[in-house]
Write a protein that holds these residues in place. Structure first.
Motif, PDB file in Angstrom:
ATOM      1  N   ILE A   6       0.841  -1.201   0.000  1.00  0.00           N
ATOM      2  CA  ILE A   6       0.000   0.000   0.000  1.00  0.00           C
ATOM      3  C   ILE A   6       0.877   1.252   0.000  1.00  0.00           C
ATOM      4  CG2 ILE A   6      -1.789   1.250   1.282  1.00  0.00           C
ATOM      5  CD1 ILE A   6      -2.525  -1.602   2.442  1.00  0.00           C
ATOM      6  N   GLY A   7       0.722   2.057  -1.060  1.00  0.00           N
ATOM      7  CA  GLY A   7       1.565   3.247  -1.238  1.00  0.00           C
ATOM      8  C   GLY A   7       2.617   2.950  -2.291  1.00  0.00           C
ATOM      9  N   LEU A   8       2.241   3.201  -3.564  1.00  0.00           N
ATOM     10  CA  LEU A   8       3.120   2.828  -4.683  1.00  0.00           C
ATOM     11  C   LEU A   8       3.715   4.080  -5.330  1.00  0.00           C
ATOM     12  CD1 LEU A   8       0.726   0.090  -6.122  1.00  0.00           C
ATOM     13  CD2 LEU A   8       2.842  -0.329  -4.839  1.00  0.00           C
ATOM     14  N   GLY A  12       7.685   3.157  -3.133  1.00  0.00           N
ATOM     15  CA  GLY A  12       6.888   1.931  -3.033  1.00  0.00           C
ATOM     16  C   GLY A  12       6.832   1.142  -4.341  1.00  0.00           C
ATOM     17  N   THR A  31      -3.884   5.351  -3.602  1.00  0.00           N
ATOM     18  CA  THR A  31      -5.024   6.243  -3.863  1.00  0.00           C
ATOM     19  C   THR A  31      -4.857   6.991  -5.182  1.00  0.00           C
ATOM     20  OG1 THR A  31      -3.903   7.748  -2.349  1.00  0.00           O
ATOM     21  CG2 THR A  31      -5.866   6.652  -1.513  1.00  0.00           C
ATOM     22  N   ILE A  34      -1.921   4.150  -8.931  1.00  0.00           N
ATOM     23  CA  ILE A  34      -0.660   3.692  -9.533  1.00  0.00           C
ATOM     24  C   ILE A  34      -0.675   2.161  -9.552  1.00  0.00           C
ATOM     25  CG2 ILE A  34       1.867   3.693  -9.286  1.00  0.00           C
ATOM     26  CD1 ILE A  34       1.424   6.309  -7.557  1.00  0.00           C
ATOM     27  N   VAL A  68      -4.511   4.478   7.345  1.00  0.00           N
ATOM     28  CA  VAL A  68      -4.433   3.240   6.551  1.00  0.00           C
ATOM     29  C   VAL A  68      -4.400   2.023   7.483  1.00  0.00           C
ATOM     30  CG1 VAL A  68      -2.944   1.884   5.011  1.00  0.00           C
ATOM     31  CG2 VAL A  68      -3.402   4.292   4.504  1.00  0.00           C
ATOM     32  N   SER A  86       7.540   3.383   5.701  1.00  0.00           N
ATOM     33  CA  SER A  86       7.515   4.849   5.599  1.00  0.00           C
ATOM     34  C   SER A  86       8.415   5.459   6.659  1.00  0.00           C
ATOM     35  CB  SER A  86       6.096   5.382   5.844  1.00  0.00           C
ATOM     36  OG  SER A  86       5.101   4.483   5.458  1.00  0.00           O
ATOM     37  N   THR A  87       8.768   6.728   6.464  1.00  0.00           N
ATOM     38  CA  THR A  87       9.414   7.479   7.543  1.00  0.00           C
ATOM     39  C   THR A  87       8.320   8.260   8.258  1.00  0.00           C
ATOM     40  OG1 THR A  87      11.402   7.736   6.209  1.00  0.00           O
ATOM     41  CG2 THR A  87      11.169   9.184   8.111  1.00  0.00           C
ATOM     42  N   VAL A 112      13.651   3.305   5.648  1.00  0.00           N
ATOM     43  CA  VAL A 112      14.790   2.962   4.793  1.00  0.00           C
ATOM     44  C   VAL A 112      15.700   4.147   4.580  1.00  0.00           C
ATOM     45  CG1 VAL A 112      13.376   1.280   3.577  1.00  0.00           C
ATOM     46  CG2 VAL A 112      13.609   3.578   2.625  1.00  0.00           C
ATOM     47  N   ILE A 116      15.481   6.775  -3.921  1.00  0.00           N
ATOM     48  CA  ILE A 116      14.778   6.159  -5.051  1.00  0.00           C
ATOM     49  C   ILE A 116      15.719   5.214  -5.802  1.00  0.00           C
ATOM     50  CG2 ILE A 116      13.566   6.665  -7.219  1.00  0.00           C
ATOM     51  CD1 ILE A 116      12.837   9.430  -5.898  1.00  0.00           C
ATOM     52  N   PHE A 230      18.457  13.339  -2.843  1.00  0.00           N
ATOM     53  CA  PHE A 230      17.660  13.410  -1.629  1.00  0.00           C
ATOM     54  C   PHE A 230      17.196  14.862  -1.515  1.00  0.00           C
ATOM     55  CE2 PHE A 230      17.566  13.313   3.235  1.00  0.00           C
ATOM     56  CZ  PHE A 230      16.297  12.721   3.267  1.00  0.00           C
ATOM     57  N   LEU A 234      12.558  16.582   1.838  1.00  0.00           N
ATOM     58  CA  LEU A 234      12.558  15.321   2.602  1.00  0.00           C
ATOM     59  C   LEU A 234      13.501  15.424   3.789  1.00  0.00           C
ATOM     60  CD1 LEU A 234      12.378  12.543  -0.150  1.00  0.00           C
ATOM     61  CD2 LEU A 234      10.629  13.168   1.509  1.00  0.00           C
TER      62      LEU A 234
END
Ligand code: NAD
Length: 290
Positions: A6-8, A12, A31, A34, A68, A86-87, A112, A116, A230, A234
């Protein structure tokens, strides 16, 4: 394994693609509609979570993770693992893990590092909080999506490790950039500065591996017009999480606070948004002391 994902988004989708490539049966949901080649697509988070051995979430923040989780926990089968990559804030990670365990599930927080590029190449580092038995179940998946998984202790400790690491990273990047800007004004050549610092006591990952000066040191976003890499926003997110955690834990983190304030100015009032976090160097270049 049967995996719900969940979360692409940026992270993801390539992580899910690597699980598909390794032969796992993946069902995805995002949502933003994707899809990932080779993975089934569900119509809701709950549907993606139903009947899975492991449900992975890769979402923007703690509030979304909580909503979620509230949806997927009742849909998951007993003994399944809810694995959040997730962070998010430590508090949300611990609250979600508690709810999952109260419902007879296992839970891990596993943020993580590696970005990317690491998600695509399957070379992420996972910092993991949760029980030993849940970690053992998820281990083969970490091996596919990443090159290293460190079990950091109970729930929330993965997030704790991530924000402590990134607080060091943010502070160090600023220090490296302001030192380059000072060196410029002192007439010290950047290559000479790199040659000295990278082999002296000022060395760091930001200097040696991700040098913010273009044309100096190994290839980095500085050599590509400060395209992330990065992204500065973020870094700001992670620095804010570190300050939220420091406040909750009554920890004195003046350098982390200064770094959070500086990245906030850079992203929200200057031209930092959409640029790599090492673009602090051109920022300092144009500034003066008073
Ligand atoms: P992203 O915004 O690209 O992806 C997040 C995805 O979640 C989006 O596709 C969005 O549509 C989806 N989403 C939002 N709400 C949802 C919901 N309720 N149900 C299902 N899907 C929903 O972000 P990203 O770059 O992939 O980052 C994901 C997480 O990883 C963040 O927590 C981020 O801090 C962390 N992270 C990112 C990087 C990076 O370099 N991008 C590096 C390390 C960690």
């Amino acid at each position: 394994m049967k995996i719900g994902f969940i979360g692409l988004g940026n992270m993801g989708a390539p992580m899910a693609a690597n699980l598909v490539k390794a032969g796992h049966e993946v069902t995805g949901f995002d949502t933003a509609a994707i899809t990932v080649e080779g993975a089934a697509t569900a119509g809701s988070a709950a549907a993606a979570a139903t009947g899975q051995d492991v449900v992975i979430t890769m979402l923007p923040n703690g509030a979304i993770l909580r909503s979620v989780a509230a949806e997927v926990i009742p849909a998951m089968q007993a003994g399944a693992v809810l694995l959040d990559c997730s962070t998010v804030d430590v508090e949300s990670a611990r609250a979600v893990a508690e709810d999952a365990m109260a419902a007879g599930l296992k839970a891990l927080d596993a943020p993580v590092s590696g970005g990317i590029g690491g998600a695509q190449a399957g070379t992420l580092t996972f910092m993991v909080g949760g029980t030993e038995d849940a970690f053992a179940i998820a281990r083969p998946l970490f091996d596919i999506m990443g090159q290293k998984a460190v079990h950091c202790g109970p729930s929330g400790n993965g997030q704790a490790a991530k924000i402590c690491n990134n607080m060091i990273l943010g502070v160090t990047m600023i220090a490296t950039c302001e030192a380059f800007a000072l060196a410029d004004k002192l007439g010290l050549d950047r290559q000479a500065m790199f040659d000295v610092v990278s082999t002296s006591s000022g060395y760091s990952w930001t200097m040696n591996a991700y040098c913010p000066a273009p044309g100096v040191g190994p290839q980095s976003p500085a050599d590509n017009g400060y395209t992330p890499g990065f992204a500065a926003e973020l870094m700001l997110k992670d620095l804010r999480l570190s300050q939220q955690a420091a406040e909750a834990a009554d920890a004195d983190t003046p350098m982390g606070a200064a770094a959070a304030a500086l990245y906030a100015t850079f992203v929200e009032e200057e031209d930092g948004k959409g640029r790599d976090f090492s673009a602090m160097l051109p920022r300092f270049e144009t500034r003066h002391r008073g």
